[in-house]
Motif scaffolding. Sequence first.
Motif, PDB file in Angstrom:
ATOM      1  N   GLY A 217      12.280   1.797  -1.356  1.00  0.00           N
ATOM      2  CA  GLY A 217      11.658   0.717  -2.131  1.00  0.00           C
ATOM      3  C   GLY A 217      12.052   0.816  -3.594  1.00  0.00           C
ATOM      4  N   ILE A 218      11.938   2.018  -4.121  1.00  0.00           N
ATOM      5  CA  ILE A 218      12.264   2.207  -5.542  1.00  0.00           C
ATOM      6  C   ILE A 218      13.765   1.961  -5.776  1.00  0.00           C
ATOM      7  N   ALA A 219      14.589   2.384  -4.821  1.00  0.00           N
ATOM      8  CA  ALA A 219      16.043   2.165  -4.963  1.00  0.00           C
ATOM      9  C   ALA A 219      16.358   0.665  -4.948  1.00  0.00           C
ATOM     10  N   THR A 220      15.612  -0.083  -4.150  1.00  0.00           N
ATOM     11  CA  THR A 220      15.810  -1.539  -4.093  1.00  0.00           C
ATOM     12  C   THR A 220      15.491  -2.173  -5.448  1.00  0.00           C
ATOM     13  N   PHE A 221      14.421  -1.691  -6.088  1.00  0.00           N
ATOM     14  CA  PHE A 221      14.074  -2.226  -7.417  1.00  0.00           C
ATOM     15  C   PHE A 221      15.100  -1.826  -8.477  1.00  0.00           C
ATOM     16  N   VAL A 222      15.619  -0.614  -8.359  1.00  0.00           N
ATOM     17  CA  VAL A 222      16.648  -0.168  -9.322  1.00  0.00           C
ATOM     18  C   VAL A 222      17.878  -1.080  -9.209  1.00  0.00           C
TER      19      VAL A 222
ATOM     20  N   ALA B 173      -0.883   4.395  -5.996  1.00  0.00           N
ATOM     21  CA  ALA B 173      -0.002   5.212  -5.127  1.00  0.00           C
ATOM     22  C   ALA B 173       1.453   4.765  -5.258  1.00  0.00           C
ATOM     23  N   VAL B 174       1.645   3.462  -5.428  1.00  0.00           N
ATOM     24  CA  VAL B 174       3.008   2.934  -5.568  1.00  0.00           C
ATOM     25  C   VAL B 174       3.555   3.282  -6.950  1.00  0.00           C
ATOM     26  N   ARG B 175       2.704   3.157  -7.949  1.00  0.00           N
ATOM     27  CA  ARG B 175       3.119   3.475  -9.321  1.00  0.00           C
ATOM     28  C   ARG B 175       3.541   4.943  -9.431  1.00  0.00           C
TER      29      ARG B 175
ATOM     30  N   LYS C 138      10.719   9.497 -12.228  1.00  0.00           N
ATOM     31  CA  LYS C 138      10.932   9.340 -13.683  1.00  0.00           C
ATOM     32  C   LYS C 138      11.547   7.975 -13.995  1.00  0.00           C
ATOM     33  N   LEU C 139      11.116   6.950 -13.282  1.00  0.00           N
ATOM     34  CA  LEU C 139      11.687   5.617 -13.475  1.00  0.00           C
ATOM     35  C   LEU C 139      10.681   4.627 -14.036  1.00  0.00           C
ATOM     36  N   ASP C 140       9.464   5.105 -14.341  1.00  0.00           N
ATOM     37  CA  ASP C 140       8.453   4.185 -14.883  1.00  0.00           C
ATOM     38  C   ASP C 140       8.871   3.675 -16.260  1.00  0.00           C
ATOM     39  N   GLY C 141       9.717   4.439 -16.956  1.00  0.00           N
ATOM     40  CA  GLY C 141      10.128   4.060 -18.304  1.00  0.00           C
ATOM     41  C   GLY C 141      11.198   2.974 -18.346  1.00  0.00           C
ATOM     42  N   ILE C 142      11.982   2.837 -17.289  1.00  0.00           N
ATOM     43  CA  ILE C 142      13.088   1.856 -17.366  1.00  0.00           C
ATOM     44  C   ILE C 142      12.679   0.467 -16.872  1.00  0.00           C
ATOM     45  N   PHE C 143      11.537   0.397 -16.180  1.00  0.00           N
ATOM     46  CA  PHE C 143      11.073  -0.898 -15.692  1.00  0.00           C
ATOM     47  C   PHE C 143      10.006  -1.467 -16.626  1.00  0.00           C
TER      48      PHE C 143
ATOM     49  N   GLY D  54       0.815  -1.226   0.000  1.00  0.00           N
ATOM     50  CA  GLY D  54       0.000   0.000   0.000  1.00  0.00           C
ATOM     51  C   GLY D  54       0.834   1.255   0.000  1.00  0.00           C
ATOM     52  N   TYR D  55       2.060   1.147   0.508  1.00  0.00           N
ATOM     53  CA  TYR D  55       2.924   2.329   0.607  1.00  0.00           C
ATOM     54  C   TYR D  55       4.354   1.948   0.251  1.00  0.00           C
ATOM     55  N   MET D  56       4.998   2.799  -0.527  1.00  0.00           N
ATOM     56  CA  MET D  56       6.405   2.560  -0.852  1.00  0.00           C
ATOM     57  C   MET D  56       7.145   3.898  -0.823  1.00  0.00           C
ATOM     58  N   ASP D  57       8.311   3.928  -0.195  1.00  0.00           N
ATOM     59  CA  ASP D  57       9.090   5.170  -0.188  1.00  0.00           C
ATOM     60  C   ASP D  57      10.300   5.048  -1.127  1.00  0.00           C
TER      61      ASP D  57
END
Lengths: 112, 264
Positions: free
Chosen positions: A57-62, A83-85, A92-97, A51-54
């Motif tokens: 979280g995004i750095a972990t996926f990168v 909300a996570v998206r 600006k990382l929706d394009g690389i995943f 439900g929530y990501m800071d």
Amino acid sequence: MKILNSVQNQVQVVEVEGDLDFHSSPNLRQALNQLADKKAPKIIIQLKKVGYMDSSGIATFVEALQKTKKYQGKLVLAEMAPAVRSVFEIAKLDGIFVLSDSMSDALQKVGA
Amino acid sequence: MDSIIEVRDLVKKFDGRAVLNGVNVGIPRGKITVIMGGSGCGKSTFLRHLIGLHQPTSGDILFEGKNIAKMDRNGMDGVRRSFGMMFQGSALFNSMTVGENVAVPLREHTPLDESTIKIIVKIKLELVGLTGFEHFYPHQISGGMKKRVALARAIALDPKIVFYDEPGAGLDPITASMIDQLILDLSRKLNMTSVVVTHEMKSAFRIADQVIMLHKGKVLEVGSAQQIQNSSNAYVRQFIEGEPEGVIPFKQTSEAYLQGLLDS
């Protein structure tokens, strides 16, 4: 936060449940590192129950994306709540995943 | 109105002199609040209370319902993780690179691995328009860029609320307005609450959803930027127009001068 690992159609599926924040992200990082270390060729991370990501979280996926790319592995992020998206969009990382709205679509995109 | 911070009957006295004298006001969630007032009106003291650096003489400060005025150090440490602060002079560590400066709160307050921190630093620098500057030292960049680094550091921990102390101080008008635009952009994009202390009128009216006008330790007026601009209050008008003479005296009274001499 809970992390459930399973295999579907020879794809490693990592289901995450709960908030992905500065305190829980290291656990997910460890789980994803284990998959990358054994060069899992196809990974789907299912985020329906997040439900929530800071930023952590995004750095972990990168980092997971960097590692899987090194051995030509495929990584798909599936079923993100809006909300996570939006966190991906702001950074600006929706394009690389490779993002997917459903598990069936994710399986297709990962080449299962 | 959904207030992220609620201030009730806040009084702060230094040596018996009230610097804040019964402040009652709310900080709306997700909005930009500007605290304005002349030098010595109590705005910096008020800001220090909001972030828990001062204990009030009396009164309450509720952050999401929790009274930070009565919180112990451990409780306050937990609350401060929800706060970001951009200091007046940027307050960067000169011996550290831009990237290391932004990484400081992440290294101090999170269990994150260094590789995760490096990625977060890159994301934050991109948000303030400084991609590619992470290996520069503070002395190698301009004053406006230093403020951007300070802002990237303030948002490093994804705070719910960011406090800005005179963000335009020491900048030329164009750079100051660029910093204002950045505050606006980030507040909207990241859905953050912002509290800005300033006495620069142009800046205040450019960014504020709510203006709190302080005078002599009390809230003189609260309203939208437009309401404050159209205020009929004589103090507010004099402040906006920057006139030396008006209801705010240019000089202290001779009684105050004589009293000061006799008390010393």
